[in-house]
Write a protein that holds these residues in place. Structure first.
Motif, mmCIF file in Angstrom:
data_model
loop_
_atom_site.group_PDB
_atom_site.id
_atom_site.type_symbol
_atom_site.label_atom_id
_atom_site.label_comp_id
_atom_site.label_asym_id
_atom_site.label_seq_id
_atom_site.Cartn_x
_atom_site.Cartn_y
_atom_site.Cartn_z
ATOM 1 N N SER A 1 0.842 -1.194 0.000
ATOM 2 C CA SER A 1 0.000 0.000 0.000
ATOM 3 C C SER A 1 0.876 1.242 0.000
ATOM 4 O O SER A 1 2.011 1.218 0.480
ATOM 5 C CB SER A 1 -0.940 0.020 1.219
ATOM 6 O OG SER A 1 -0.201 0.209 2.404
ATOM 7 N N THR A 2 0.332 2.310 -0.549
ATOM 8 C CA THR A 2 1.002 3.609 -0.532
ATOM 9 C C THR A 2 -0.047 4.679 -0.736
ATOM 10 O O THR A 2 -1.224 4.388 -0.989
ATOM 11 C CB THR A 2 2.100 3.698 -1.607
ATOM 12 O OG1 THR A 2 2.853 4.899 -1.409
ATOM 13 C CG2 THR A 2 1.499 3.703 -3.007
ATOM 14 N N VAL A 3 0.378 5.931 -0.622
ATOM 15 C CA VAL A 3 -0.558 7.048 -0.653
ATOM 16 C C VAL A 3 -0.407 7.836 -1.954
ATOM 17 O O VAL A 3 0.713 8.123 -2.390
ATOM 18 C CB VAL A 3 -0.334 7.981 0.556
ATOM 19 C CG1 VAL A 3 -1.191 9.233 0.442
ATOM 20 C CG2 VAL A 3 -0.645 7.245 1.856
ATOM 21 N N LEU A 4 -1.541 8.148 -2.542
ATOM 22 C CA LEU A 4 -1.573 9.023 -3.709
ATOM 23 C C LEU A 4 -1.604 10.460 -3.187
ATOM 24 O O LEU A 4 -2.598 10.908 -2.624
ATOM 25 C CB LEU A 4 -2.818 8.732 -4.548
ATOM 26 C CG LEU A 4 -2.966 9.489 -5.868
ATOM 27 C CD1 LEU A 4 -1.900 9.053 -6.860
ATOM 28 C CD2 LEU A 4 -4.353 9.248 -6.459
ATOM 29 N N GLN A 5 -0.501 11.158 -3.356
ATOM 30 C CA GLN A 5 -0.381 12.507 -2.809
ATOM 31 C C GLN A 5 -1.222 13.496 -3.626
ATOM 32 O O GLN A 5 -1.230 13.456 -4.851
ATOM 33 C CB GLN A 5 1.086 12.955 -2.819
ATOM 34 C CG GLN A 5 2.031 12.026 -2.081
ATOM 35 C CD GLN A 5 1.831 12.063 -0.583
ATOM 36 O OE1 GLN A 5 1.218 12.995 -0.051
ATOM 37 N NE2 GLN A 5 2.346 11.064 0.120
ATOM 38 N N THR A 6 -1.927 14.384 -2.921
ATOM 39 C CA THR A 6 -2.717 15.412 -3.594
ATOM 40 C C THR A 6 -2.298 16.787 -3.089
ATOM 41 O O THR A 6 -1.638 16.913 -2.058
ATOM 42 C CB THR A 6 -4.224 15.215 -3.360
ATOM 43 O OG1 THR A 6 -4.496 15.256 -1.952
ATOM 44 C CG2 THR A 6 -4.690 13.886 -3.929
ATOM 45 N N GLN A 7 -2.691 17.797 -3.816
ATOM 46 C CA GLN A 7 -2.376 19.166 -3.419
ATOM 47 C C GLN A 7 -3.587 20.052 -3.651
ATOM 48 O O GLN A 7 -4.411 19.802 -4.533
ATOM 49 C CB GLN A 7 -1.188 19.697 -4.217
ATOM 50 C CG GLN A 7 -1.361 19.680 -5.724
ATOM 51 C CD GLN A 7 -0.099 20.048 -6.466
ATOM 52 O OE1 GLN A 7 0.865 20.527 -5.878
ATOM 53 N NE2 GLN A 7 -0.073 19.814 -7.776
ATOM 54 N N THR A 8 -3.687 21.094 -2.829
ATOM 55 C CA THR A 8 -4.799 22.031 -2.922
ATOM 56 C C THR A 8 -4.500 23.091 -3.973
ATOM 57 O O THR A 8 -3.377 23.588 -4.072
ATOM 58 C CB THR A 8 -5.033 22.709 -1.556
ATOM 59 O OG1 THR A 8 -5.357 21.707 -0.586
ATOM 60 C CG2 THR A 8 -6.177 23.697 -1.639
ATOM 61 N N ILE A 9 -5.531 23.435 -4.750
ATOM 62 C CA ILE A 9 -5.412 24.492 -5.752
ATOM 63 C C ILE A 9 -6.316 25.647 -5.315
ATOM 64 O O ILE A 9 -7.540 25.504 -5.248
ATOM 65 C CB ILE A 9 -5.838 24.000 -7.143
ATOM 66 C CG1 ILE A 9 -5.053 22.749 -7.538
ATOM 67 C CG2 ILE A 9 -5.648 25.087 -8.179
ATOM 68 C CD1 ILE A 9 -5.518 22.129 -8.838
ATOM 69 N N ALA A 10 -5.706 26.757 -4.987
ATOM 70 C CA ALA A 10 -6.474 27.903 -4.514
ATOM 71 C C ALA A 10 -7.214 28.560 -5.681
ATOM 72 O O ALA A 10 -6.694 28.637 -6.795
ATOM 73 C CB ALA A 10 -5.560 28.916 -3.845
ATOM 74 N N PRO A 11 -8.432 29.056 -5.430
ATOM 75 C CA PRO A 11 -9.147 29.771 -6.502
ATOM 76 C C PRO A 11 -8.492 31.116 -6.773
ATOM 77 O O PRO A 11 -7.863 31.707 -5.888
ATOM 78 C CB PRO A 11 -10.552 29.937 -5.920
ATOM 79 C CG PRO A 11 -10.360 29.903 -4.436
ATOM 80 C CD PRO A 11 -9.206 28.971 -4.195
ATOM 81 N N ALA A 12 -8.615 31.605 -7.980
ATOM 82 C CA ALA A 12 -8.046 32.908 -8.328
ATOM 83 C C ALA A 12 -8.760 34.028 -7.571
ATOM 84 O O ALA A 12 -8.139 35.025 -7.189
ATOM 85 C CB ALA A 12 -8.157 33.129 -9.838
ATOM 86 N N LEU A 13 -10.057 33.850 -7.332
ATOM 87 C CA LEU A 13 -10.839 34.823 -6.565
ATOM 88 C C LEU A 13 -11.394 34.139 -5.331
ATOM 89 O O LEU A 13 -12.183 33.203 -5.446
ATOM 90 C CB LEU A 13 -11.984 35.391 -7.412
ATOM 91 C CG LEU A 13 -11.578 36.225 -8.635
ATOM 92 C CD1 LEU A 13 -12.805 36.554 -9.468
ATOM 93 C CD2 LEU A 13 -10.882 37.499 -8.199
ATOM 94 N N VAL A 14 -10.973 34.610 -4.181
ATOM 95 C CA VAL A 14 -11.383 33.967 -2.931
ATOM 96 C C VAL A 14 -12.636 34.600 -2.351
ATOM 97 O O VAL A 14 -13.533 33.915 -1.848
ATOM 98 C CB VAL A 14 -10.232 34.018 -1.896
ATOM 99 C CG1 VAL A 14 -10.672 33.398 -0.572
ATOM 100 C CG2 VAL A 14 -9.002 33.299 -2.437
ATOM 101 N N ASP A 15 -12.718 35.944 -2.415
ATOM 102 C CA ASP A 15 -13.823 36.636 -1.760
ATOM 103 C C ASP A 15 -14.206 37.881 -2.549
ATOM 104 O O ASP A 15 -13.352 38.710 -2.871
ATOM 105 C CB ASP A 15 -13.409 37.018 -0.332
ATOM 106 C CG ASP A 15 -14.526 37.706 0.433
ATOM 107 O OD1 ASP A 15 -15.700 37.512 0.056
ATOM 108 O OD2 ASP A 15 -14.225 38.434 1.394
ATOM 109 N N LEU A 16 -15.482 38.014 -2.865
ATOM 110 C CA LEU A 16 -15.978 39.193 -3.584
ATOM 111 C C LEU A 16 -16.945 40.010 -2.724
ATOM 112 O O LEU A 16 -17.754 40.774 -3.242
ATOM 113 C CB LEU A 16 -16.665 38.771 -4.887
ATOM 114 C CG LEU A 16 -15.742 38.279 -5.999
ATOM 115 C CD1 LEU A 16 -16.564 37.842 -7.209
ATOM 116 C CD2 LEU A 16 -14.753 39.363 -6.408
#
Length: 291
Positions: free
Chosen positions: A170-185
């Protein structure tokens, strides 16, 4: 036993390939066993790092792993035939275990192809913040982070921990977070309220009754007319002719029977005045009366 070991070209007793006793096997037997157990029958569970309930069962080959059957068999066969064979033989006489780890190769290109194929199904694009008009109100919906497979980190882990991954299966599939270009309007809501707070009026004078009437566009109507530039997020009001005409109909109804606005055919003039921020003055006319 030692005579048999030498005469029949067998592995020294007590030799293990990891946890399997291959003592008194010949090279071909050891090689066949290694290929079957470590290459053909073994599977590895690739687990999503953010969702343990999501995983993929893959063959070692799909992850770029290949255990060399002949190389591993030769390593096992080498015990008792090294430059210091008597130490190995003494260990066998004393029933001491001598462990050989699989001879493992890693093909990064194959591993990358597999991870990239899986990554296509697992990507979750980020969602930019938006401002929407719902239930007669403008609402700011915050951006939502997306995620994607971190291919390079996953490949590095496969390479660095190859043996332990093969052993644990077994092993882990590493993932990463992708921030939105616009966070708050949310600041756009303030612009909307500033725009809505501006007054747009229509002043009408009835020369027969010497009566002056004034109407102002209601805030809820102005909110429904708000338009937001999708690139600059500039806020403005859209004075569409059909909307202005519908509003004038409601105001004209306040005049009662027999009276109407005398500028209904010139909506553009009203709209231009409002766009310029100028109050609009018009005259109220009466329907002709027959005597």
């Amino acid at each position: 036993v030692l005579i048999i070991f030498q005469s029949f070209q067998l592995n020294l007793p007590g030799v293990f390939v990891f946890d399997k006793d291959v003592g008194l096997m010949n090279i071909d037997q050891t090689s066949t066993w290694v290929d079957t157990v470590w290459n053909q029958d073994r599977q590895i569970n690739l687990i999503d790092s953010e969702n343990s309930g999501s995983s993929y069962w893959l063959t070692p080959q799909e992850l770029g792993f290949w255990v060399d059957p002949e190389g591993t068999a030769k390593a096992a066969y080498h015990y008792g035939r090294s430059s210091d064979p008597f130490t190995d033989i003494a260990a066998a006489i004393n029933n001491q275990t001598q462990i050989v780890l699989p001879v493992l190769y890693f093909d990064e290109q194959i591993a990358r192809q597999t991870i990239e194929r899986l990554a296509k199904d697992l990507i979750s694009p980020p969602e930019d913040a938006t401002v929407v008009y719902q239930d007669n109100e403008w609402v700011a919906i915050p951006g939502v982070a997306g995620r994607a497979v971190d291919i390079d980190s996953t490949i590095d882990d496969l390479f660095t921990n190859a043996i332990s991954i093969l052993l644990s299966q077994s092993t882990v599939l590493q993932t990463q977070t992708i921030a939105p270009a616009l966070v708050d309007l949310t600041p756009v809501l303030n612009k909307i309220e500033t725009t809505v707070s501006q007054e747009y009026t229509l002043q009408a004078y009835d020369p027969i009754t010497d009566e002056s009437l004034t109407w102002a566009i209601p805030d809820d109507v102005k909110r429904s007319w708000v338009r937001i530039d999708p690139e600059t997020y500039a806020v403005s009001l859209s004075f569409a002719q059909e909307d202005v005409d519908a509003l004038l109909n409601t105001w004209e109804a306040d005049l009662g029977d027999g009276r109407s606005f005398d500028i209904r055919d010139d909506l553009d003039t009203i709209i231009e005045n409002w766009v310029d921020g100028t109050p609009m003055d018009i005259t109220i006319r009466h329907d002709p009366t027959n005597y």
